[in-house]
Design a protein around this motif. Structure first.
Motif, PDB file in Angstrom:
ATOM      1  N   MET B   1       3.141  -0.767 -10.559  1.00 17.82           N
ATOM      2  CA  MET B   1       2.136  -1.060  -9.566  1.00 17.82           C
ATOM      3  C   MET B   1       2.555  -2.290  -8.786  1.00 17.82           C
ATOM      4  O   MET B   1       2.914  -3.304  -9.376  1.00 17.82           O
ATOM      5  CB  MET B   1       0.787  -1.305 -10.235  1.00 17.82           C
ATOM      6  N   ALA B   2       2.520  -2.158  -7.518  1.00 18.02           N
ATOM      7  CA  ALA B   2       2.961  -3.258  -6.661  1.00 18.02           C
ATOM      8  C   ALA B   2       1.760  -4.084  -6.256  1.00 18.02           C
ATOM      9  O   ALA B   2       0.828  -3.593  -5.654  1.00 18.02           O
ATOM     10  CB  ALA B   2       3.673  -2.713  -5.427  1.00 18.02           C
ATOM     11  N   ALA B   3       1.800  -5.306  -6.628  1.00 20.04           N
ATOM     12  CA  ALA B   3       0.774  -6.234  -6.162  1.00 20.04           C
ATOM     13  C   ALA B   3       1.439  -7.170  -5.172  1.00 20.04           C
ATOM     14  O   ALA B   3       2.034  -8.177  -5.525  1.00 20.04           O
ATOM     15  CB  ALA B   3       0.180  -6.999  -7.324  1.00 20.04           C
ATOM     16  N   ALA B   4       1.375  -6.759  -3.955  1.00 21.05           N
ATOM     17  CA  ALA B   4       2.176  -7.434  -2.922  1.00 21.05           C
ATOM     18  C   ALA B   4       1.636  -8.813  -2.555  1.00 21.05           C
ATOM     19  O   ALA B   4       2.368  -9.633  -2.006  1.00 21.05           O
ATOM     20  CB  ALA B   4       2.247  -6.561  -1.661  1.00 21.05           C
ATOM     21  N   ARG B  12       7.667 -10.358   0.699  1.00 22.78           N
ATOM     22  CA  ARG B  12       6.522  -9.632   1.237  1.00 22.78           C
ATOM     23  C   ARG B  12       6.897  -8.964   2.552  1.00 22.78           C
ATOM     24  O   ARG B  12       6.580  -7.796   2.786  1.00 22.78           O
ATOM     25  CB  ARG B  12       5.384 -10.645   1.443  1.00 22.78           C
ATOM     26  N   ARG B  19       8.529  -0.490   3.326  1.00 24.65           N
ATOM     27  CA  ARG B  19       7.528   0.569   3.215  1.00 24.65           C
ATOM     28  C   ARG B  19       7.047   1.034   4.593  1.00 24.65           C
ATOM     29  O   ARG B  19       6.665   2.200   4.768  1.00 24.65           O
ATOM     30  CB  ARG B  19       6.369   0.078   2.371  1.00 24.65           C
ATOM     31  N   ARG B  22       9.462   3.664   5.690  1.00 16.98           N
ATOM     32  CA  ARG B  22       9.249   4.927   4.992  1.00 16.98           C
ATOM     33  C   ARG B  22       7.931   5.563   5.429  1.00 16.98           C
ATOM     34  O   ARG B  22       7.843   6.802   5.543  1.00 16.98           O
ATOM     35  CB  ARG B  22       9.258   4.678   3.493  1.00 16.98           C
ATOM     36  N   LEU B  23       6.962   4.697   5.705  1.00 17.76           N
ATOM     37  CA  LEU B  23       5.695   5.256   6.185  1.00 17.76           C
ATOM     38  C   LEU B  23       5.880   5.889   7.564  1.00 17.76           C
ATOM     39  O   LEU B  23       5.334   6.978   7.851  1.00 17.76           O
ATOM     40  CB  LEU B  23       4.640   4.157   6.240  1.00 17.76           C
ATOM     41  N   ALA B 118      -2.716   2.864   8.363  1.00 18.52           N
ATOM     42  CA  ALA B 118      -1.916   2.107   7.404  1.00 18.52           C
ATOM     43  C   ALA B 118      -0.750   1.416   8.112  1.00 18.52           C
ATOM     44  O   ALA B 118      -0.414   0.264   7.817  1.00 18.52           O
ATOM     45  CB  ALA B 118      -1.408   3.056   6.321  1.00 18.52           C
ATOM     46  N   TYR B 121      -1.866  -1.548   9.797  1.00 15.92           N
ATOM     47  CA  TYR B 121      -2.079  -2.627   8.833  1.00 15.92           C
ATOM     48  C   TYR B 121      -0.760  -3.312   8.501  1.00 15.92           C
ATOM     49  O   TYR B 121      -0.664  -4.532   8.402  1.00 15.92           O
ATOM     50  CB  TYR B 121      -2.739  -2.061   7.585  1.00 15.92           C
ATOM     51  N   HIS B 122       0.279  -2.488   8.330  1.00  9.47           N
ATOM     52  CA  HIS B 122       1.600  -3.062   8.054  1.00  9.47           C
ATOM     53  C   HIS B 122       1.990  -4.020   9.180  1.00  9.47           C
ATOM     54  O   HIS B 122       2.476  -5.126   8.926  1.00  9.47           O
ATOM     55  CB  HIS B 122       2.636  -1.945   7.946  1.00  9.47           C
TER      56      HIS B 122
END
Lengths: 919, 195
Positions: B1-4, B12, B19, B22-23, B118, B121-122
């Motif tokens: 689990m990634a807790a960024a 970060r 990500r 990839r997203l 998403a 958000y990135h």
């Protein structure tokens, strides 16, 4: 009476007032209520309820708080829990809600006797939710673009209340709808999740007593994906016989996830999976070639995938797919061995070549045929002989010699390397040493010490030794660098195996070294049967049979002989296994022993049947030591007796065996001079004193020619004897012509009937000698003989008596005449009559013979003459009895004479003219 | 689990770029699939050309390689905010049109909408890491389509999706560009990510 009716009416009125104090709009208004209304209480907490009465009821029904009774179900709450707050309010307090039940009712005693319910509440007792624990999520790919996420958690303890769980999730900038579990309370599935953005999830549990949240999880859902396994998975043969190519399609976009793979495979029929090295399949791909496979082998493959970086979950394995590698030429030649049978001829062998079929991993395909080549080493010029066979054996008849045999296995892809076996003329090379066996891991291992020479390979032969079947040889080949191997076959426990190890050299073969072995031993299946071979006074020689191989179940280590007497203790003797005979010594004489024998293997023994024997009472020679002296003493006594008898023979002979003159040796010269005197003095017979008979002897002579008599000859005579037997006491002895006077006065044959019959062949000679009384010279000499031997005249009459004279029955006749005065007196009448007959030219014995024939009848004479069947015998008797008498045969045929004429009719019938006649 | 949240800024940023790339790749893949679904559902010709739609940001840009990282992030953020509004509008129109929400097209549109959100958000997070917060979102939404015919709205939707697919490609390249080490950039080198 009136007061009672008044009281009842008042009560009914009160009841109606309580129940329906006020009817307003059709509804019944209660007389009070309870606070709180239907509470939900935490288990173990305290709780207070208030029952509040309506003011209107106080005045109307005279109801007050001090009349309130609290009840849980039908159980009255003790008064100490009550508290009257004021005249309309009563409270009840419970320190622990676990003692609460439902319903909790407020009741009142109207007029102190009638209990009436005022109000009731339902109490719910439970627990607040616990914080959900162990929250975990997984994203299952169900379709190419569908990724539902399922989260599970531990809901905690049972709350006894209706508790709601919800799975919450959110992005930092966006909150998603709650996921409510459809079934159960510990998992929920979010239909679709988005990857590459961290998602925060947590679980919230809520019930009437509170709310609890789990610790949140923050993760990118791409990290918890369990992808679908690849599909359209297929296996295809490659160009090489050791390669199969796998291909598939991935069902997750590489844009979403890059995959790595696991490939596993196994041979069909084998349960153990092998795996392609993971590093070879750690990158995205849709095909892979598996190498290093066995030719002509069917393999099963399956594949799975997961995120390339290893974060997440492996997919399920795909369904098994099979593929078959192509054939390759056999990797080696078949193991080759031979059995040589030289029993038929000394000049040639029968060689049984045999080879083992290659294992599938060695054959690399279907073996189509074997090519066998036999080359005689002695004659290199002769071409080798080749055979193509489909079986795994070949029998050849070869002259003695050294041969080199090669076998090649062929399949579609090619031929194997040749297997070569050198068959030498004799096994002259060094054999192996110290062959031993041991059972290990359920197998039989053979070990040996290698000879000093370099061994090419070893051949291990073995066979099951059994009485019921032949020794069927199995064999295996081991390389020359080993000194032990496990037998590759179905080795059974408790069975005896004969194992032989042969070393094979490049230029010859060593002799075989054999050993017997068991994989596992057991007690013998039966014990030996024992028996005695010889039993003495103090020892017994025992023998028993050897157990057969099938009965032994192991190596017989020893025999134990157990013997005991009936009441004694058992004694054991251990005997070497090679022996089957043993001598028990120091036994008690004349004692019953029970003996048995046990055969022992390493695992124990088994007893054979009991055998009993009795030792002898006397030892060897003891009986002889007793018997021989006794016999010698007896013989000595007999000898002395004989000597005594010999010395006294004259005396004995005089009393027992007087000398009987042989009539055949008589002659006329000696006899005739007396005749005239006889005749002359016959009228004067009565002048002789009766006691002048001084000596009468009876002599019995065994006749050897008894059998020469015919039946007819003997029949009348037998009849005669029968009559004589029935005439006990009536027959007379010599001179007893009538013999009627007294049985005692005559000497009867019937007294000795048995003896008479048994000695029927004896011939009696009797001699009556008239001696002179004392010193007086006898005036008259009378001599008579009953001899049946041919007399002088009988020879002359032999022709007339063909049946009677020649075969004269040697009648036994006991003739006894005592010289006692009494008897002679008693027989006087007979004697007198005899003399009368004698005077009429008839002998004394004629009458005697007549009496014997006539028996005891008063008409003796007539009856006797009427029996023609007795004529011959009678005449014979007469003949033999009338020595020197003149006989007229015609008298036999005449009518029975009168008693006066009787003497004439008894003349001998067989005398003829010219024969001897007494003068 | 990634807790960024607990990671250092560089990590970060690198994680966000990785990500995000990839997203973007997945978003492009999904949009391409959505296009097929959309054409099928709307009964359109897949080869139909659509003119520039008003309010739809254009992915093509001149001197792309001369843009700064912040400029790229800002242009991307603006574009995806626009797409978020457009897709929301399309989803509402689709629901009104088909009178049902749980269709394959509706689910696909919702999924793409989530991805656009998403990605936005990135970008906002990256801009925060650039020490300048994301610009405030314009209040004005997409231009109303009430005046458009149904067919024009279908074509407009087609244009939106096609342009989004273009943007997905550009965004991946922009983030890859941002992830590259450059003298003017504080981003450390990282593994190249390609959709």
């Amino acid at each position: 009476m009136f007061s009672e009716w008044n009281w009842v009416a008042h009560g009914l009125c009160l009841l109606l007032n309580i129940c329906s104090l006020k009817v307003s709009g059709g509804l019944v208004q209660s007389c009070g209520h309870i606070i709180p209304e239907s509470p939900v209480l935490a288990l173990g907490s305290n709780f207070t309820a208030l029952c509040i009465l309506n003011e209107s009821c106080l005045d109307f029904g005279n109801i007050y708080a001090n009349q309130i009774i609290w009840k849980i179900k039908n159980r009255v709450v003790p008064k100490e829990h009550y508290h009257e707050i004021n005249r309309t309010v009563s409270s009840v307090t419970f320190n622990d809600t676990s003692s609460l039940g439902t319903p909790l009712t407020c009741n009142i005693l109207a007029d102190g006797q009638i209990e009436q319910n005022i109000y009731g509440i339902t109490v719910t007792v439970g627990l607040p939710p616990e914080k959900p624990k162990n929250l975990s999520c997984i994203v299952h790919q169900v379709l190419k673009l569908t990724y539902p996420m399922t989260c599970t958690w531990n809901p905690g303890r049972h709350t006894f209340l209706d508790t709601h769980f919800s799975l919450k999730s959110r992005w930092p900038q966006e909150t998603f709808p709650d996921c409510i579990p459809k079934t159960g309370n510990n998992s929920c599935t979010i239909p679709d999740v988005q990857f590459f953005v961290n998602l925060e999830v947590w679980v919230e549990a809520t019930n009437a007593l509170g709310k609890a949240e789990s610790d949140p999880l923050v993760f990118d859902p791409i990290e918890i994906v369990k992808p679908l396994p690849p599909h359209n998975f297929s296996v295809s043969s490659g160009i090489l016989p050791t390669v199969l190519k796998l291909s598939w399609e991935n069902r997750i976009s590489s844009a979403v996830m890059k995959l790595k793979f696991n490939i596993r495979y196994r041979i069909v029929g084998n349960t153990n999976w092998m795996q392609v090295p993971p590093e070879d399949t750690a990158s995205p791909r849709t095909s892979f070639s598996v190498q290093g496979l066995r030719p002509n082998t069917e393999y099963v493959f399956s594949i799975r995938c997961m995120k390339e970086d290893g974060v997440g979950y492996w997919s399920d394995w795909t369904e098994d797919k099979t593929g078959v590698t192509t054939e390759d030429k056999p990797s080696k030649g078949p193991p080759l061995w031979r059995i040589i049978d030289a029993s038929h001829s000394s000049a040639s062998w029968t060689v049984h070549l045999m080879w083992k079929a290659l294992e599938p991993f060695e054959a690399n395909g279907v073996i189509l045929q074997y090519e066998v080549t036999v080359r005689a080493k002695s004659s290199l010029s002769s071409p080798p002989e080749k055979y193509n066979v489909n079986t795994t054996n070949l029998t050849l008849k070869l002259p003695n010699g050294t041969y080199e045999v090669t076998v090649i296995a062929c399949n579609r892809a090619g031929a194997s390397a040749p297997s070569v076996l050198l068959i030498p003329a004799s096994n002259t090379e060094a054999p192996v040493k110290n062959v031993k066996t041991l059972a290990k891991h359920g197998k039989l291992r053979v070990e040996w010490t290698a000879p000093n020479s370099s061994v090419l390979k070893y051949v291990i032969e073995w066979c099951l030794v059994s009485n019921s079947s032949d020794c069927i040889i199995e064999w295996q080949i081991e390389p020359g660098n080993v000194q032990g191997t496990y037998l590759k076959g179905d080795i059974k426990p408790f069975k005896c195996y004969l194992i032989t190890v042969y070393p094979l050299y490049a230029d010859g073969q060593g002799g075989g070294h054999s050993v017997k072995a068991y994989l596992q031993q057991d007690r013998p299946s039966k014990g030996p049967t024992i028996q005695t071979k010889k039993v003495g006074k103090a020892e017994a020689v025992l023998t028993w049979n050897q157990l057969t191989v099938d009965e032994q179940n192991g190596f017989i280590r020893n025999y134990t002989i157990l013997y005991k007497t009936v009441n004694g203790n058992e004694t054991a003797v251990t005997v070497d296994p090679s022996k089957t005979e043993y001598t028990l010594s120091s036994l008690a004489s004349d004692t019953l022993y029970t003996v048995r024998v046990m055969a022992y293997t390493d695992e124990g023994g088994r007893s054979g049947p009991d055998f009993t024997f009795t030792t002898q009472k006397f030892g060897k020679g003891e009986i002889e030591a007793i018997v021989v002296p006794v016999c010698l003493a007896f013989l000595l006594i007999v000898l002395l007796g004989v000597l005594f008898c010999f010395n006294k023979r004259d005396l004995i002979k005089k009393h027992i065996w007087p000398i009987v003159p042989d009539p055949s040796k008589s002659n006329i010269a000696q006899w005739s001079p007396q005749v005239p005197a006889k005749h002359n003095h016959s009228p004067k017979d009565e002048t002789y004193p009766e006691g002048s008979f001084t000596d009468v002897s009876v002599v019995e002579i065994e006749a050897d020619d008894k059998k020469s008599f015919s039946e007819q000859d003997l029949k009348p005579f037998d009849l005669l004897k029968k009559e004589k037997s029935t005439s006990e006491g009536h027959s007379s002895g010599i001179g007893g012509s009538s013999c009627m006077s007294s049985p005692r006065q005559s000497v009867s044959d019937s007294d000795e009937g048995e003896t008479t019959q048994n000695t029927s062949s004896t011939v009696q000679y009797s001699t009556v000698v008239l001696n002179g009384y004392r010193d007086q010279t006898p005036v008259q000499v009378f001599s008579r003989s009953e001899s049946t031997q041919p007399l002088l005249d009988s020879e002359e009459r032999s022709e007339d008596h063909a049946e009677g004279g020649e075969n004269t029955t040697q009648r036994q006749q006991y003739f006894k005449q005592n010289g006692g005065q009494d008897e002679t007196n008693i027989d006087r009448s007979c004697f007198e009559r005899t003399k009368q007959i004698t005077s009429a030219n008839e002998g004394d014995l004629v009458g005697f013979a007549q009496l014997q024939i006539s028996g005891q009848s008063s008409q003796l004479l007539g009856l006797g003459l009427e029996k023609n069947t007795q004529e011959a015998a009678l005449s014979e008797v007469l003949q033999t009895s009338t020595e020197g008498q003149t006989v007229r045969p015609e008298t036999v045929e005449g009518n029975p004479p009168s008693a006066d004429e009787m003497p004439k009719s008894y003349l001998p019938q067989t005398v003829r003219q010219g024969g001897y006649m007494p003068q | 689990m990634a807790a960024a949240d607990g990671l250092p800024a560089t990590l970060r940023r690198r994680d966000l770029c990785s990500r995000g790339i990839r997203l973007a790749g997945k978003m492009r893949s999904d949009v391409v699939d959505l296009l097929d679904t959309y054409v099928e559902w709307q009964g359109l010709d897949p080869s139909a050309s659509v003119a520039a739609v008003e309010g739809v940001p254009v992915a093509a840009v001149e001197h792309w390689d001369e843009q700064t990282g912040t400029q790229r992030l800002l242009e991307n953020l603006a574009a995806y905010r626009a797409f978020r509004a457009l897709l929301t509008q399309m989803l509402e129109e689709q629901r009104e049109q088909l009178d049902e929400a749980d269709t394959a097209l509706g689910r696909a549109l919702a999924a793409v909408l989530l991805q656009v959100s998403a990605f936005a958000y990135h970008l906002e997070e990256l801009l925060r890491l650039e020490c300048r917060g994301p610009p405030s979102e314009e209040v004005a939404g997409p231009s109303p389509t009430a005046h458009l015919s149904l067919f024009e709205r279908k074509l407009r939707g087609l244009g939106v999706l096609r342009e989004l697919a273009q943007w997905a490609v550009r965004s991946a390249r922009d983030l890859r560009q941002l992830a590259k080490p450059s003298p003017g950039s504080s981003l450390p080198p990282g593994p190249a990510e390609s959709p």
